[in-house]
Scaffold this active site. Structure first.
Site, PDB file in Angstrom:
ATOM      1  N   HIS A  18       0.827  -1.214   0.000  1.00  0.00           N
ATOM      2  CA  HIS A  18       0.000   0.000   0.000  1.00  0.00           C
ATOM      3  C   HIS A  18       0.862   1.266   0.000  1.00  0.00           C
ATOM      4  O   HIS A  18       1.215   1.803   1.045  1.00  0.00           O
ATOM      5  CB  HIS A  18      -0.906  -0.038   1.238  1.00  0.00           C
ATOM      6  CG  HIS A  18      -2.019   0.958   1.194  1.00  0.00           C
ATOM      7  ND1 HIS A  18      -3.216   0.762   1.826  1.00  0.00           N
ATOM      8  CD2 HIS A  18      -2.125   2.170   0.599  1.00  0.00           C
ATOM      9  CE1 HIS A  18      -4.008   1.791   1.625  1.00  0.00           C
ATOM     10  NE2 HIS A  18      -3.364   2.671   0.891  1.00  0.00           N
ATOM     11  N   HIS A  20       1.344   5.120  -2.103  1.00  0.00           N
ATOM     12  CA  HIS A  20       0.865   6.088  -3.102  1.00  0.00           C
ATOM     13  C   HIS A  20       2.069   6.839  -3.657  1.00  0.00           C
ATOM     14  O   HIS A  20       2.776   7.506  -2.910  1.00  0.00           O
ATOM     15  CB  HIS A  20      -0.123   7.083  -2.473  1.00  0.00           C
ATOM     16  CG  HIS A  20      -1.361   6.430  -1.931  1.00  0.00           C
ATOM     17  ND1 HIS A  20      -2.476   6.194  -2.715  1.00  0.00           N
ATOM     18  CD2 HIS A  20      -1.660   5.952  -0.698  1.00  0.00           C
ATOM     19  CE1 HIS A  20      -3.415   5.606  -1.969  1.00  0.00           C
ATOM     20  NE2 HIS A  20      -2.942   5.442  -0.747  1.00  0.00           N
ATOM     21  N   ARG A  22       1.884   8.873  -6.567  1.00  0.00           N
ATOM     22  CA  ARG A  22       1.440  10.160  -7.159  1.00  0.00           C
ATOM     23  C   ARG A  22       1.821  10.389  -8.617  1.00  0.00           C
ATOM     24  O   ARG A  22       1.682  11.502  -9.115  1.00  0.00           O
ATOM     25  CB  ARG A  22       1.937  11.347  -6.326  1.00  0.00           C
ATOM     26  CG  ARG A  22       1.614  11.295  -4.848  1.00  0.00           C
ATOM     27  CD  ARG A  22       0.147  11.141  -4.572  1.00  0.00           C
ATOM     28  NE  ARG A  22      -0.165  11.346  -3.156  1.00  0.00           N
ATOM     29  CZ  ARG A  22      -1.196  10.792  -2.542  1.00  0.00           C
ATOM     30  NH1 ARG A  22      -2.021   9.980  -3.193  1.00  0.00           N
ATOM     31  NH2 ARG A  22      -1.423  11.026  -1.268  1.00  0.00           N
ATOM     32  N   HIS A 139     -10.460  -0.564   0.460  1.00  0.00           N
ATOM     33  CA  HIS A 139     -10.028   0.633   1.188  1.00  0.00           C
ATOM     34  C   HIS A 139     -10.817   0.822   2.494  1.00  0.00           C
ATOM     35  O   HIS A 139     -10.401   1.590   3.369  1.00  0.00           O
ATOM     36  CB  HIS A 139     -10.126   1.813   0.217  1.00  0.00           C
ATOM     37  CG  HIS A 139     -10.234   3.149   0.817  1.00  0.00           C
ATOM     38  ND1 HIS A 139      -9.145   3.840   1.289  1.00  0.00           N
ATOM     39  CD2 HIS A 139     -11.295   3.947   1.015  1.00  0.00           C
ATOM     40  CE1 HIS A 139      -9.546   5.009   1.734  1.00  0.00           C
ATOM     41  NE2 HIS A 139     -10.836   5.112   1.582  1.00  0.00           N
ATOM     42  N   ASP A 265       0.627   2.675   3.623  1.00  0.00           N
ATOM     43  CA  ASP A 265      -0.284   3.733   3.156  1.00  0.00           C
ATOM     44  C   ASP A 265       0.479   5.046   3.006  1.00  0.00           C
ATOM     45  O   ASP A 265      -0.050   6.124   3.311  1.00  0.00           O
ATOM     46  CB  ASP A 265      -1.503   3.884   4.078  1.00  0.00           C
ATOM     47  CG  ASP A 265      -2.621   4.683   3.417  1.00  0.00           C
ATOM     48  OD1 ASP A 265      -2.542   4.947   2.201  1.00  0.00           O
ATOM     49  OD2 ASP A 265      -3.577   5.051   4.131  1.00  0.00           O
ATOM     50  N   GLY A 284      -3.553  11.903   4.715  1.00  0.00           N
ATOM     51  CA  GLY A 284      -2.431  11.082   4.245  1.00  0.00           C
ATOM     52  C   GLY A 284      -1.122  11.506   4.879  1.00  0.00           C
ATOM     53  O   GLY A 284      -0.936  12.679   5.195  1.00  0.00           O
TER      54      GLY A 284
HETATM   55  C1  NCD Z   1      -4.748   8.353   0.701  1.00  0.00           C
HETATM   56  C2  NCD Z   1      -4.170   9.282  -0.338  1.00  0.00           C
HETATM   57  O1  NCD Z   1      -3.827  10.412   0.020  1.00  0.00           O
HETATM   58  O2  NCD Z   1      -4.023   8.881  -1.480  1.00  0.00           O
HETATM   59  N1  NCD Z   1      -4.972   9.072   1.909  1.00  0.00           N
HETATM   60  C3  NCD Z   1      -5.059   8.572   3.152  1.00  0.00           C
HETATM   61  O3  NCD Z   1      -5.355   9.329   4.071  1.00  0.00           O
HETATM   62  N2  NCD Z   1      -4.834   7.310   3.399  1.00  0.00           N
HETATM   63  C4  NCD Z   1      -5.987   7.764   0.148  1.00  0.00           C
HETATM   64  C5  NCD Z   1      -6.566   6.770   1.061  1.00  0.00           C
HETATM   65  O4  NCD Z   1      -6.027   5.652   1.165  1.00  0.00           O
HETATM   66  O5  NCD Z   1      -7.582   7.074   1.679  1.00  0.00           O
HETATM   67 ZN    ZN Z   2     -13.834   0.442  -0.451  1.00  0.00          ZN
HETATM   68 ZN    ZN Z   3      -7.351   4.279   1.928  1.00  0.00          ZN
HETATM   69 ZN    ZN Z   4      -4.053   4.609   0.735  1.00  0.00          ZN
END
Ligand code: NCD
Ligand code: ZN
Ligand code: ZN
Ligand code: ZN
Length: 391
Positions: A18, A20, A22, A139, A265, A284
């Protein structure tokens, strides 16, 4: 290269289900290149780049780009996650088979950032995934249950009047999709489990023989809602920081296997979107470079996991859950190794600007930890040595 590993702990390379990154869309906060450096420094040899990019990763064009760019950078295997549905407000299933057959070989599809509200659509996604042999990552948010909710969560949030996101928004979806997975004969993976109630549901579902797995983030293992006291946007995250009793339940669940693994995450956001008042902030937090240190502090130090257990939750289990046969296991003689070397007694202090991510705001700013990744090897090539990225 000779690596002096005296006093250090050698682990299989970490796998993050997990992350991100971008790219495409918000390269001002992270790119596949900067995120790969952060991942390598965090001890990762494989990460899964979530689908809520801009445009959304709902086609093979994007998922193949993500994989290829990751290989070009060469610091970590960047596995693309496909979106379950088309677009953010997806009303139809994405071309999962095409993405799974692409160069990027998508193994996991998620609804991260664009939760599938429609239970019928989720049922179809699960049925389809089981035929394709891929994983659906949930999610775990029912956004319609955040509407009109009085408390974000926990006593501090309630007192400060932070609205939205009660635990029911998470737990109702976990229950729903556990049952849908059971009937579809599919596997479902719960992203960022954050409540004691989710832990109870996981116990129930696993007890029924349902193929459900779950991850917990480092920040939910460490921080609780008392952090919200300052109204600082840096503490805003989905799901929110919860109560101390939830933190305790998550730690115990990770130690007894009810929660399978750690997922960072890692979710970078621009300073102007984080260094502001709580209600204005985007949710995030950065996670890749601090994950091991937090797991050491919250799990190893109190005796909830030994280093063998760390190998399991940071590498073996995620590799197994998502199906990466070349990760998360001991290597045979002569085989190129994915390895992470950890100094279990290295004090270091988090300084945002020193992190490899483009964004460098972090709730862990100025916190001191007692363990650090010192070297990472990707298929035998050092990507980090002495705590420095090897490009
Ligand atoms: C994530 C993001 O910023 O992409 N943010 C978060 O707070 N975890 C998206 C998500 O997983 O909700
Ligand atoms: Zn979901
Ligand atoms: Zn999430
Ligand atoms: Zn996430």
């Amino acid at each position: 290269t000779v690596i002096d590993a005296a006093g250090q702990v050698l682990l299989p390379g970490f796998v993050d289900m997990h992350t991100h990154l971008r790219e495409p869309g918000r390269e001002d906060t992270e790119t596949i290149e900067s995120g790969s450096a952060a991942a390598a420094l965090g001890g990762y040899t494989a990460v899964f780049a979530m689908a809520n990019t801009s445009p959304v990763a709902d086609s093979v064009v994007i998922t193949d780009h993500v994989w290829r760019r990751g290989q070009e950078v060469g610091l970590v295997d960047v596995h693309p996650v496909g979106a379950v549905t088309v677009g953010l407000e997806g009303k139809q299933l994405a071309e999962m088979a095409t993405m799974a057959a692409g160069v990027g070989r998508v193994k996991m599809f998620s609804d991260d950032g664009h939760c599938v509200h429609d239970p019928l659509l989720m049922r179809r996604a699960l049925e389809y995934s089981s035929a394709l042999g891929v994983l659906i990552a949930q999610h775990a948010e029912e956004p319609r249950l955040t509407v009109g909710a009085v408390a974000h969560e926990g006593p501090t949030a309630a007192r400060l009047g932070l609205g939205g996101w009660p635990r029911s928004a998470e737990e109702s979806i976990v229950a729903r999709d556990a049952i849908l997975a059971r009937d579809a004969g599919a596997r479902v993976h719960i992203c960022h489990a954050s409540t004691a109630g989710t832990v109870e549901l996981l116990k129930w579902a696993k007890g029924q023989g349902i193929s459900i797995t779950a991850e917990v983030t480092p920040h939910h293992l460490l921080l609780d809602d008392s952090r919200l006291e300052t109204y600082d946007g840096v503490n805003r995250v989905n799901p929110p920081l919860r109560e101390r009793s939830d933190v305790e339940a998550l730690r115990k669940a990770l130690s007894d296997g009810t929660v399978d693994c750690v997922g960072t995450d890692h979710a970078p956001h621009a300073d102007q979107d984080k260094c502001c008042e709580f209600s204005q902030a985007r949710p995030g937090m950065l996670g890749l470079e601090t994950a091991l240190a937090i797991v050491a502090q919250t799990m190893v130090e109190p005796g909830l996991l030994d280093w063998r257990g760390v190998a399991k939750v940071m590498s073996e289990r995620p590799a197994e859950i998502v199906g990466l046969p070349d990760q998360g296991r001991p290597i045979a003689v002569g085989e190129p190794a994915n390895l992470t070397l950890v100094d279990p007694a290295r004090e270091w202090t988090v300084r945002g600007p020193e992190l490899a991510s483009v964004a460098n705001n972090t709730p862990f700013e100025a916190m001191t930890f007692g363990a650090k990744v010192t070297a990472t090897l990707l298929r035998g090539r050092p990507t980090v040595l002495g705590g420095q990225v090897q490009r």
